[in-house]
Design a protein around this motif. Structure first.
Motif, PDB file in Angstrom:
ATOM      1  N   GLU A  24       0.814  -1.217   0.000  1.00 39.33           N
ATOM      2  CA  GLU A  24       0.000   0.000   0.000  1.00 39.33           C
ATOM      3  C   GLU A  24       0.848   1.267   0.000  1.00 39.33           C
ATOM      4  O   GLU A  24       0.469   2.278  -0.583  1.00 39.33           O
ATOM      5  CB  GLU A  24      -0.947  -0.006   1.205  1.00 39.33           C
ATOM      6  CG  GLU A  24      -2.006   1.057   1.133  1.00 39.33           C
ATOM      7  CD  GLU A  24      -3.062   0.907   2.215  1.00 39.33           C
ATOM      8  OE1 GLU A  24      -4.181   1.391   1.972  1.00 39.33           O
ATOM      9  OE2 GLU A  24      -2.775   0.334   3.275  1.00 39.33           O
ATOM     10  N   HIS A  25       2.013   1.210   0.637  1.00 38.25           N
ATOM     11  CA  HIS A  25       2.851   2.408   0.781  1.00 38.25           C
ATOM     12  C   HIS A  25       3.911   2.540  -0.311  1.00 38.25           C
ATOM     13  O   HIS A  25       4.755   3.440  -0.236  1.00 38.25           O
ATOM     14  CB  HIS A  25       3.509   2.420   2.161  1.00 38.25           C
ATOM     15  CG  HIS A  25       2.519   2.520   3.276  1.00 38.25           C
ATOM     16  ND1 HIS A  25       1.763   3.643   3.507  1.00 38.25           N
ATOM     17  CD2 HIS A  25       2.140   1.622   4.211  1.00 38.25           C
ATOM     18  CE1 HIS A  25       0.969   3.436   4.535  1.00 38.25           C
ATOM     19  NE2 HIS A  25       1.167   2.216   4.978  1.00 38.25           N
ATOM     20  N   THR A  26       3.855   1.668  -1.300  1.00 41.09           N
ATOM     21  CA  THR A  26       4.793   1.752  -2.419  1.00 41.09           C
ATOM     22  C   THR A  26       4.067   2.305  -3.630  1.00 41.09           C
ATOM     23  O   THR A  26       3.013   1.800  -4.014  1.00 41.09           O
ATOM     24  CB  THR A  26       5.373   0.367  -2.757  1.00 41.09           C
ATOM     25  OG1 THR A  26       6.061  -0.141  -1.606  1.00 41.09           O
ATOM     26  CG2 THR A  26       6.341   0.435  -3.922  1.00 41.09           C
ATOM     27  N   SER A  27       4.610   3.346  -4.215  1.00 38.40           N
ATOM     28  CA  SER A  27       3.972   3.982  -5.375  1.00 38.40           C
ATOM     29  C   SER A  27       4.690   3.604  -6.660  1.00 38.40           C
ATOM     30  O   SER A  27       5.813   3.087  -6.645  1.00 38.40           O
ATOM     31  CB  SER A  27       3.996   5.501  -5.220  1.00 38.40           C
ATOM     32  OG  SER A  27       5.330   5.978  -5.322  1.00 38.40           O
ATOM     33  N   THR A  29       5.956   5.745  -8.593  1.00 38.69           N
ATOM     34  CA  THR A  29       7.141   6.605  -8.595  1.00 38.69           C
ATOM     35  C   THR A  29       8.277   5.961  -7.820  1.00 38.69           C
ATOM     36  O   THR A  29       9.434   5.996  -8.259  1.00 38.69           O
ATOM     37  CB  THR A  29       6.800   7.985  -8.010  1.00 38.69           C
ATOM     38  OG1 THR A  29       5.749   8.567  -8.781  1.00 38.69           O
ATOM     39  CG2 THR A  29       7.999   8.907  -8.013  1.00 38.69           C
ATOM     40  N   ASP A  30       7.971   5.366  -6.672  1.00 37.23           N
ATOM     41  CA  ASP A  30       9.000   4.697  -5.877  1.00 37.23           C
ATOM     42  C   ASP A  30       9.702   3.618  -6.704  1.00 37.23           C
ATOM     43  O   ASP A  30      10.935   3.521  -6.712  1.00 37.23           O
ATOM     44  CB  ASP A  30       8.398   4.033  -4.631  1.00 37.23           C
ATOM     45  CG  ASP A  30       7.807   5.026  -3.654  1.00 37.23           C
ATOM     46  OD1 ASP A  30       8.300   6.171  -3.582  1.00 37.23           O
ATOM     47  OD2 ASP A  30       6.840   4.652  -2.955  1.00 37.23           O
ATOM     48  N   LYS A  49      -0.834  -0.726 -10.467  1.00 37.98           N
ATOM     49  CA  LYS A  49      -0.037  -1.331  -9.399  1.00 37.98           C
ATOM     50  C   LYS A  49      -0.490  -2.765  -9.138  1.00 37.98           C
ATOM     51  O   LYS A  49       0.316  -3.619  -8.767  1.00 37.98           O
ATOM     52  CB  LYS A  49      -0.139  -0.477  -8.131  1.00 37.98           C
ATOM     53  CG  LYS A  49       0.970  -0.780  -7.140  1.00 37.98           C
ATOM     54  CD  LYS A  49       1.146   0.298  -6.096  1.00 37.98           C
ATOM     55  CE  LYS A  49       0.203   0.089  -4.961  1.00 37.98           C
ATOM     56  NZ  LYS A  49       0.530   0.871  -3.758  1.00 37.98           N
TER      57      LYS A  49
END
Length: 197
Positions: A24-27, A29-30, A49
């Motif tokens: 959930e906390h990985t985008s 962009t990351d 995603k």
């Protein structure tokens, strides 16, 4: 770099980031920043995603299947192969202490999100369960092989969670030794019921 190589780099970067930071906390962009590709190139390979997540799950399944096949080839007997499963916690100690179990954390996160891919992630856990059951059957424990496999899987997940929560290396080492001792008492007496670890 070929398209397949770029896609593989995206999947490997996403796999690491999903483990270390959570799905959930990985985008996008990351992941793109780690792979060092443009957003356009990124979207050429993955539109969402969730598509990346499915590719990561497939990647992890393939990796775990290869690992189990290696344990099969290297293990002289079922007990030695089961010990390989137990000792993976020692080999991955630093990562477990920092991030927990990569399989367990993903399954837990996707269950909390009620994510459609959680069944896919659970296939990784089921892979270990089925493999452990087969090893216990080969170890002469056919009657209670499933119970023993589930006990060991549950214990290893609990140990990984607690070692991560308390960042306790000695606890992890002690519990790995206890699981090995427990295995030593699970010989070929198929008439004995499974006992708690």
């Amino acid at each position: 770099m070929s398209g397949m190589a770029t896609r593989q780099r995206i999947v490997e970067a996403a796999d690491r980031l999903f483990y270390e930071c959570g799905f959930e906390h990985t985008s996008f962009t990351d992941i793109a920043d780690v792979v060092k590709i443009s957003r356009g190139n990124f979207y050429y390979h993955f539109k969402t995603k969730d598509q990346i997540l499915d590719a990561v799950i497939d990647h992890r399944l393939a990796g775990r299947r290869a690992l189990l096949a290696q344990w099969e080839a290297d293990g002289d007997d079922p007990a030695a192969r089961i010990r390989s499963f137990i000792h993976i916690m020692t080999l991955n100690r630093d990562k477990i202490l920092r991030y927990g179990c990569p399989v367990g954390t993903l399954c837990t996160e996707l269950a909390k999100l009620d994510h459609p891919s959680r069944d896919g992630a659970n296939r990784i856990m089921s892979l270990f369960h089925t493999w452990l059951r087969r090893q216990f059957v080969a170890h002469g424990r056919g009657a209670d092989a499933d119970d023993l496999a589930m006990q060991l899987l549950a214990r290893s997940q609990g140990v990984a969670s607690l070692a991560n929560a308390f960042h306790d290396e000695r606890f992890l080492a002690r519990e790995v030794a206890r699981m090995c001792d427990w295995l030593d008492t699970r010989g070929q007496d198929a008439g004995m019921p499974a006992q708690e670890i």
